[in-house]
Design a protein around this motif. Structure first.
Motif, PDB file in Angstrom:
ATOM      1  N   VAL A   1     -28.461  -9.385 -28.342  1.00 34.28           N
ATOM      2  CA  VAL A   1     -28.093  -8.040 -27.895  1.00 34.28           C
ATOM      3  C   VAL A   1     -27.160  -8.096 -26.683  1.00 34.28           C
ATOM      4  CG1 VAL A   1     -30.122  -6.895 -28.845  1.00 34.28           C
ATOM      5  CG2 VAL A   1     -30.224  -7.840 -26.539  1.00 34.28           C
ATOM      6  N   MET A   2     -27.254  -9.182 -25.887  1.00 38.17           N
ATOM      7  CA  MET A   2     -26.326  -9.332 -24.767  1.00 38.17           C
ATOM      8  C   MET A   2     -24.923  -9.618 -25.268  1.00 38.17           C
ATOM      9  SD  MET A   2     -26.402  -9.100 -21.452  1.00 38.17           S
ATOM     10  CE  MET A   2     -24.760  -8.409 -21.248  1.00 38.17           C
TER      11      MET A   2
ATOM     12  N   ILE B   1     -19.432  -7.692 -26.073  1.00 34.43           N
ATOM     13  CA  ILE B   1     -18.322  -7.371 -26.980  1.00 34.43           C
ATOM     14  C   ILE B   1     -17.950  -5.898 -26.848  1.00 34.43           C
ATOM     15  CG2 ILE B   1     -17.665  -7.136 -29.420  1.00 34.43           C
ATOM     16  CD1 ILE B   1     -19.334  -9.669 -29.962  1.00 34.43           C
ATOM     17  N   THR B   2     -18.964  -5.038 -26.754  1.00 34.66           N
ATOM     18  CA  THR B   2     -18.719  -3.601 -26.569  1.00 34.66           C
ATOM     19  C   THR B   2     -17.950  -3.354 -25.277  1.00 34.66           C
ATOM     20  OG1 THR B   2     -20.806  -3.123 -27.711  1.00 34.66           O
ATOM     21  CG2 THR B   2     -19.808  -1.322 -26.459  1.00 34.66           C
TER      22      THR B   2
ATOM     23  N   TRP C   1     -29.219  -1.961 -24.819  1.00 38.02           N
ATOM     24  CA  TRP C   1     -28.119  -2.849 -25.183  1.00 38.02           C
ATOM     25  C   TRP C   1     -26.958  -2.038 -25.752  1.00 38.02           C
ATOM     26  CZ3 TRP C   1     -26.981  -3.620 -30.560  1.00 38.02           C
ATOM     27  CH2 TRP C   1     -27.898  -3.050 -31.440  1.00 38.02           C
ATOM     28  N   GLY C   2     -25.817  -2.733 -25.924  1.00 37.20           N
ATOM     29  CA  GLY C   2     -24.644  -2.059 -26.436  1.00 37.20           C
ATOM     30  C   GLY C   2     -24.161  -0.966 -25.493  1.00 37.20           C
TER      31      GLY C   2
ATOM     32  N   ARG D   1     -36.110   3.016 -24.881  1.00 40.70           N
ATOM     33  CA  ARG D   1     -36.971   1.834 -24.900  1.00 40.70           C
ATOM     34  C   ARG D   1     -37.872   1.831 -26.123  1.00 40.70           C
ATOM     35  NH1 ARG D   1     -39.231   1.223 -18.702  1.00 40.70           N
ATOM     36  NH2 ARG D   1     -37.523  -0.047 -17.880  1.00 40.70           N
ATOM     37  N   ILE D   2     -38.399   3.009 -26.461  1.00 39.01           N
ATOM     38  CA  ILE D   2     -39.266   3.116 -27.633  1.00 39.01           C
ATOM     39  C   ILE D   2     -38.486   2.698 -28.875  1.00 39.01           C
ATOM     40  CG2 ILE D   2     -40.480   4.762 -29.142  1.00 39.01           C
ATOM     41  CD1 ILE D   2     -41.176   6.329 -26.566  1.00 39.01           C
ATOM     42  N   LYS D   3     -37.218   3.138 -28.980  1.00 40.08           N
ATOM     43  CA  LYS D   3     -36.402   2.771 -30.129  1.00 40.08           C
ATOM     44  C   LYS D   3     -36.174   1.259 -30.197  1.00 40.08           C
ATOM     45  CE  LYS D   3     -33.866   7.154 -30.196  1.00 40.08           C
ATOM     46  NZ  LYS D   3     -32.544   7.789 -29.932  1.00 40.08           N
ATOM     47  N   THR D   4     -35.876   0.637 -29.042  1.00 39.62           N
ATOM     48  CA  THR D   4     -35.635  -0.785 -29.051  1.00 39.62           C
ATOM     49  C   THR D   4     -36.909  -1.562 -29.304  1.00 39.62           C
ATOM     50  OG1 THR D   4     -35.820  -0.777 -26.624  1.00 39.62           O
ATOM     51  CG2 THR D   4     -33.612  -0.686 -27.543  1.00 39.62           C
TER      52      THR D   4
END
Length: 240
Positions: free
Chosen positions: A101-102, A107-108, A144-145, A232-235
């Motif tokens: 994810v880093m 890249i983003t 992330w992203g 955070r819940i989504k990740t």
């Protein structure tokens, strides 16, 4: 996680450096293991690339390798210092877990900064400073992203000039220190100088992400961020 051991009472640069130096000294043994494990082989790769490619190609290859591999060291060291009883092996394990994810986050950021720089150099510089804490957001906030970059920007806002000053001053201090500490090793054969130099330079420059982590903890909003909790819940649902 409780980050009280990373907190500073004010953002005076002397206070920031003092806390960062305490963390660096306390964790030096574990930091050294991580740096040697990552940058020792990178020094050997660097020597091989320099010996077989022209200067420009060599720089491009080394930059790509650094982005893909060396980021693990930075992630690991941040995980190390945020844990009061941090150990190098657990820090490296956590570093590898957030490596993917880093890379996506970097890249983003690269795409965004490249597009902004095509317009004018100044917007690219402005947003580069806004993204200073991207790696800290990935490790501490589990975003992330674009979400990580947006949160870093949120923390930087209102402190842009101060953060730019800290980044420039810290880099200059570390750059001068690295030149001085590398001088005794210059007579060594090129291959050994490349390996030892990579390790020593990295042991010095790693102080910068430690400074940034302490500063991020100080500037990070202390109130509950509902949007952040939702993300955070989504990740967490994606096992990150």
């Amino acid at each position: 996680m409780n980050y009280k051991h990373l907190e500073i009472p004010q953002k005076k640069i002397s206070t920031l450096y003092k806390k960062s130096w305490e963390l660096y000294k306390k964790n030096f043994f574990h930091i050294a293991i991580i740096i040697i494990a990552v940058y020792g082989p990178l020094g050997l790769i660097s020597y091989y690339v320099d010996s077989n490619f022209d200067w420009l190609t060599s720089m491009q290859i080394k930059s790509l390798i650094e982005q893909l591999i060396a980021i693990v060291a930075t992630l690991s060291i941040i995980n190390l210092i945020i844990d009061v009883e941090g150990e190098w092996h657990s820090a490296v394990e956590k570093g590898f877990k957030s490596w993917g994810v880093m890379i996506v986050t970097n890249i983003t950021a690269l795409i965004t900064l490249t597009l902004l720089s095509f317009l004018l150099i100044i917007p690219g510089l402005i947003w580069a400073v806004y993204y200073t804490f991207a790696v800290q957001v990935v490790v501490l906030n589990r975003l992330w992203g674009k979400k990580a970059l947006d949160y870093s920007k949120k923390v930087v806002q209102g402190n842009w000039w101060y953060i730019l000053g800290v980044e420039v001053l810290t880099f200059l201090i570390l750059f001068i220190a690295s030149i001085i500490l590398m001088l005794p090793f210059e007579p060594l054969p090129e291959m050994y100088f490349s390996i030892i130099g990579e390790v020593i330079l990295s042991l010095i420059m790693v102080f910068l992400p430690i400074v940034n982590t302490v500063l991020f903890i100080h500037l990070m909003p202390k109130s509950v961020d509902t949007e952040l909790i939702d993300e955070r819940i989504k990740t967490d649902d994606h096992n990150f």
